[in-house]
Write a protein that holds these residues in place. Structure first.
Motif, PDB file in Angstrom:
ATOM      1  N   TYR A  11       0.840  -1.206   0.000  1.00  0.00           N
ATOM      2  CA  TYR A  11       0.000   0.000   0.000  1.00  0.00           C
ATOM      3  C   TYR A  11       0.871   1.251   0.000  1.00  0.00           C
ATOM      4  O   TYR A  11       2.077   1.185   0.258  1.00  0.00           O
ATOM      5  N   LEU A  27       8.543   3.852  15.547  1.00  0.00           N
ATOM      6  CA  LEU A  27       7.604   3.083  14.718  1.00  0.00           C
ATOM      7  C   LEU A  27       8.281   1.798  14.221  1.00  0.00           C
ATOM      8  O   LEU A  27       7.698   0.712  14.246  1.00  0.00           O
ATOM      9  N   SER A  31       7.432  -2.091  15.042  1.00  0.00           N
ATOM     10  CA  SER A  31       7.093  -2.912  13.876  1.00  0.00           C
ATOM     11  C   SER A  31       7.959  -4.164  13.836  1.00  0.00           C
ATOM     12  O   SER A  31       7.459  -5.279  13.622  1.00  0.00           O
ATOM     13  N   ASN A  34       7.001  -6.677  16.604  1.00  0.00           N
ATOM     14  CA  ASN A  34       5.731  -7.350  16.297  1.00  0.00           C
ATOM     15  C   ASN A  34       5.899  -8.312  15.125  1.00  0.00           C
ATOM     16  O   ASN A  34       5.377  -9.433  15.130  1.00  0.00           O
ATOM     17  N   ASN A  35       6.625  -7.862  14.089  1.00  0.00           N
ATOM     18  CA  ASN A  35       6.739  -8.675  12.879  1.00  0.00           C
ATOM     19  C   ASN A  35       7.537  -9.954  13.142  1.00  0.00           C
ATOM     20  O   ASN A  35       7.206 -11.016  12.603  1.00  0.00           O
ATOM     21  N   LEU A  44       9.667  -0.908   4.129  1.00  0.00           N
ATOM     22  CA  LEU A  44       8.942   0.362   4.264  1.00  0.00           C
ATOM     23  C   LEU A  44       9.811   1.491   3.721  1.00  0.00           C
ATOM     24  O   LEU A  44      10.987   1.603   4.087  1.00  0.00           O
ATOM     25  N   PHE A  51       4.384   7.242   2.702  1.00  0.00           N
ATOM     26  CA  PHE A  51       4.861   5.880   2.964  1.00  0.00           C
ATOM     27  C   PHE A  51       4.533   4.965   1.793  1.00  0.00           C
ATOM     28  O   PHE A  51       3.496   5.130   1.124  1.00  0.00           O
ATOM     29  N   GLN A  53       4.739   0.627   1.538  1.00  0.00           N
ATOM     30  CA  GLN A  53       5.133  -0.532   2.340  1.00  0.00           C
ATOM     31  C   GLN A  53       4.634  -1.823   1.704  1.00  0.00           C
ATOM     32  O   GLN A  53       3.530  -1.879   1.151  1.00  0.00           O
ATOM     33  N   LEU A  65      -2.293  -7.320  10.631  1.00  0.00           N
ATOM     34  CA  LEU A  65      -1.427  -6.142  10.540  1.00  0.00           C
ATOM     35  C   LEU A  65      -2.083  -5.069   9.677  1.00  0.00           C
ATOM     36  O   LEU A  65      -2.059  -3.878  10.028  1.00  0.00           O
ATOM     37  N   ARG A  68      -4.502  -3.208  11.792  1.00  0.00           N
ATOM     38  CA  ARG A  68      -3.865  -2.279  12.755  1.00  0.00           C
ATOM     39  C   ARG A  68      -3.354  -1.040  12.031  1.00  0.00           C
ATOM     40  O   ARG A  68      -3.532   0.084  12.502  1.00  0.00           O
ATOM     41  N   ASP A  72      -4.151   3.315  12.309  1.00  0.00           N
ATOM     42  CA  ASP A  72      -3.067   4.084  12.926  1.00  0.00           C
ATOM     43  C   ASP A  72      -3.202   5.558  12.567  1.00  0.00           C
ATOM     44  O   ASP A  72      -3.192   5.907  11.383  1.00  0.00           O
ATOM     45  N   PRO A  73      -3.328   6.435  13.575  1.00  0.00           N
ATOM     46  CA  PRO A  73      -3.538   7.862  13.277  1.00  0.00           C
ATOM     47  C   PRO A  73      -2.308   8.559  12.707  1.00  0.00           C
ATOM     48  O   PRO A  73      -2.386   9.721  12.309  1.00  0.00           O
ATOM     49  N   ARG A  74      -1.164   7.888  12.668  1.00  0.00           N
ATOM     50  CA  ARG A  74       0.047   8.534  12.149  1.00  0.00           C
ATOM     51  C   ARG A  74       0.023   8.702  10.638  1.00  0.00           C
ATOM     52  O   ARG A  74       0.854   9.393  10.073  1.00  0.00           O
ATOM     53  N   HIS A  75      -0.910   8.038   9.960  1.00  0.00           N
ATOM     54  CA  HIS A  75      -1.017   8.227   8.507  1.00  0.00           C
ATOM     55  C   HIS A  75      -2.477   8.149   8.065  1.00  0.00           C
ATOM     56  O   HIS A  75      -3.365   7.789   8.832  1.00  0.00           O
ATOM     57  N   MET A  96      11.484  -5.742   8.925  1.00  0.00           N
ATOM     58  CA  MET A  96      10.961  -4.574   8.208  1.00  0.00           C
ATOM     59  C   MET A  96      12.145  -3.732   7.750  1.00  0.00           C
ATOM     60  O   MET A  96      12.707  -2.947   8.514  1.00  0.00           O
TER      61      MET A  96
HETATM   62  P1  FAD Z   1       1.467   0.022  20.532  1.00  0.00           P
HETATM   63  O1  FAD Z   1       2.676   0.363  19.717  1.00  0.00           O
HETATM   64  O2  FAD Z   1       1.598  -0.040  22.014  1.00  0.00           O
HETATM   65  O3  FAD Z   1       0.320   1.040  20.110  1.00  0.00           O
HETATM   66  C1  FAD Z   1      -0.961   1.021  20.734  1.00  0.00           C
HETATM   67  C2  FAD Z   1      -1.876   1.969  19.979  1.00  0.00           C
HETATM   68  O4  FAD Z   1      -1.354   3.307  19.956  1.00  0.00           O
HETATM   69  C3  FAD Z   1      -2.059   1.553  18.520  1.00  0.00           C
HETATM   70  O5  FAD Z   1      -3.414   1.806  18.156  1.00  0.00           O
HETATM   71  C4  FAD Z   1      -1.144   2.496  17.765  1.00  0.00           C
HETATM   72  O6  FAD Z   1      -1.587   2.688  16.424  1.00  0.00           O
HETATM   73  C5  FAD Z   1      -1.170   3.746  18.606  1.00  0.00           C
HETATM   74  N1  FAD Z   1       0.116   4.471  18.585  1.00  0.00           N
HETATM   75  C6  FAD Z   1       1.306   3.981  18.922  1.00  0.00           C
HETATM   76  N2  FAD Z   1       2.258   4.913  18.805  1.00  0.00           N
HETATM   77  C7  FAD Z   1       1.638   6.035  18.381  1.00  0.00           C
HETATM   78  C8  FAD Z   1       2.066   7.349  18.077  1.00  0.00           C
HETATM   79  N3  FAD Z   1       3.361   7.702  18.196  1.00  0.00           N
HETATM   80  N4  FAD Z   1       1.152   8.236  17.652  1.00  0.00           N
HETATM   81  C9  FAD Z   1      -0.151   7.882  17.535  1.00  0.00           C
HETATM   82  N5  FAD Z   1      -0.619   6.660  17.799  1.00  0.00           N
HETATM   83  C10 FAD Z   1       0.250   5.742  18.224  1.00  0.00           C
HETATM   84  N6  FAD Z   1       3.186  -2.304  13.014  1.00  0.00           N
HETATM   85  C11 FAD Z   1       3.678  -3.546  12.913  1.00  0.00           C
HETATM   86  O7  FAD Z   1       3.508  -4.355  13.821  1.00  0.00           O
HETATM   87  N7  FAD Z   1       4.363  -3.930  11.795  1.00  0.00           N
HETATM   88  C12 FAD Z   1       4.586  -3.099  10.735  1.00  0.00           C
HETATM   89  O8  FAD Z   1       5.226  -3.491   9.752  1.00  0.00           O
HETATM   90  C13 FAD Z   1       4.059  -1.773  10.817  1.00  0.00           C
HETATM   91  N8  FAD Z   1       4.229  -0.890   9.809  1.00  0.00           N
HETATM   92  C14 FAD Z   1       3.699   0.364   9.931  1.00  0.00           C
HETATM   93  C15 FAD Z   1       3.858   1.272   8.884  1.00  0.00           C
HETATM   94  C16 FAD Z   1       3.317   2.554   8.981  1.00  0.00           C
HETATM   95  C17 FAD Z   1       3.478   3.515   7.838  1.00  0.00           C
HETATM   96  C18 FAD Z   1       2.624   2.948  10.150  1.00  0.00           C
HETATM   97  C19 FAD Z   1       2.069   4.334  10.273  1.00  0.00           C
HETATM   98  C20 FAD Z   1       2.467   2.060  11.189  1.00  0.00           C
HETATM   99  C21 FAD Z   1       3.016   0.766  11.097  1.00  0.00           C
HETATM  100  N9  FAD Z   1       2.879  -0.141  12.136  1.00  0.00           N
HETATM  101  C22 FAD Z   1       3.370  -1.407  12.014  1.00  0.00           C
HETATM  102  C23 FAD Z   1       2.270   0.250  13.420  1.00  0.00           C
HETATM  103  C24 FAD Z   1       0.847  -0.248  13.530  1.00  0.00           C
HETATM  104  O9  FAD Z   1      -0.018   0.646  12.861  1.00  0.00           O
HETATM  105  C25 FAD Z   1       0.441  -0.338  15.008  1.00  0.00           C
HETATM  106  O10 FAD Z   1       0.657   0.917  15.620  1.00  0.00           O
HETATM  107  C26 FAD Z   1       1.273  -1.351  15.758  1.00  0.00           C
HETATM  108  O11 FAD Z   1       1.325  -2.567  15.054  1.00  0.00           O
HETATM  109  C27 FAD Z   1       0.621  -1.560  17.136  1.00  0.00           C
HETATM  110  O12 FAD Z   1       1.610  -2.138  17.895  1.00  0.00           O
HETATM  111  P2  FAD Z   1       1.293  -2.598  19.394  1.00  0.00           P
HETATM  112  O13 FAD Z   1       0.164  -3.549  19.355  1.00  0.00           O
HETATM  113  O14 FAD Z   1       2.589  -3.054  19.993  1.00  0.00           O
HETATM  114  O15 FAD Z   1       0.744  -1.323  20.084  1.00  0.00           O
END
Ligand code: FAD
Length: 146
Positions: A11, A27, A31, A34-35, A44, A51, A53, A65, A68, A72-75, A96
């Motif tokens: 995506y 991040l 990632s 978890n991966n 990525l 992004f 990925q 994944l 999740r 994610d509000p970061r994108h 990753m």
């Molecule tokens: P935590 O990291 O503890 O997060 C808990 C919650 O908080 C989640 O809903 C998370 O989205 C949110 N959160 C965490 N940090 C922030 C922050 N700084 N700002 C706002 N919200 C936040 N995850 C993977 O496991 N593998 C991947 O390959 C992967 N690739 C990603 C690529 C992109 C472009 C983005 C934006 C995110 C990616 N993520 C990836 C992160 C994914 O979206 C989840 O945040 C993550 O998997 C949740 O991990 P966790 O269960 O350990 O929860």
């Protein structure tokens, strides 16, 4: 018992705001942890707030994944490009792989300007979904030599 079939998801998306180096490191750390746990590998790219990925692994883990990542509000503006079964992993060695493309260009890293020629806008990628994977694979190959 048969192993679960391999699935791949590719995506593009836009960062909700420009992310700092520390935020990207955070991040990536989460990632990769978890991966490794979930049997996911991938790559990525981050370039100027966008992004791209690819990730692959057992279908259930890939679907989880994707869900999740979509929340994610970061994108935002997440465009799924490829979503299907694959016979082999394209990124078997990386929980990753990551390239901050802008940073690589600033540092004049080998081969990056050539790769950037093949980079495309989200609209172009939606029209030619295999192109994103080709770009990610060319970064994978270039980074092997870095
Ligand atoms: P935590 O990291 O503890 O997060 C808990 C919650 O908080 C989640 O809903 C998370 O989205 C949110 N959160 C965490 N940090 C922030 C922050 N700084 N700002 C706002 N919200 C936040 N995850 C993977 O496991 N593998 C991947 O390959 C992967 N690739 C990603 C690529 C992109 C472009 C983005 C934006 C995110 C990616 N993520 C990836 C992160 C994914 O979206 C989840 O945040 C993550 O998997 C949740 O991990 P966790 O269960 O350990 O929860």
């Amino acid at each position: 018992m048969q192993p679960e079939p391999l699935h791949q998801y590719v995506y593009v998306s836009s960062a909700s705001r420009l992310l700092s180096d520390d935020e990207l490191v955070d991040l990536l750390r989460t990632s990769r942890e978890n991966n490794a746990r979930d049997g996911i590998t991938g790559m990525l790219l981050y370039r100027g707030g966008n992004f791209m990925q690819a990730f692959e692994g057992p279908e259930g883990a890939v679907r989880a994944l994707e869900a999740r990542i979509r929340q994610d509000p970061r994108h935002r503006d997440i465009h799924g490009l490829l979503d299907g079964a694959v016979a082999v992993r394209q990124f078997p060695n990386w929980t990753m792989g990551f390239a901050n493309v802008e940073r690589m260009t600033e540092q004049g890293e080998h081969g990056v300007s050539r790769l950037l020629g093949s980079y495309a806008s989200a609209a172009e990628l939606v029209d030619d979904p295999g192109r994103a994977l080709r770009i990610l694979v060319s970064f994978r190959d270039a980074m092997r030599g870095v």
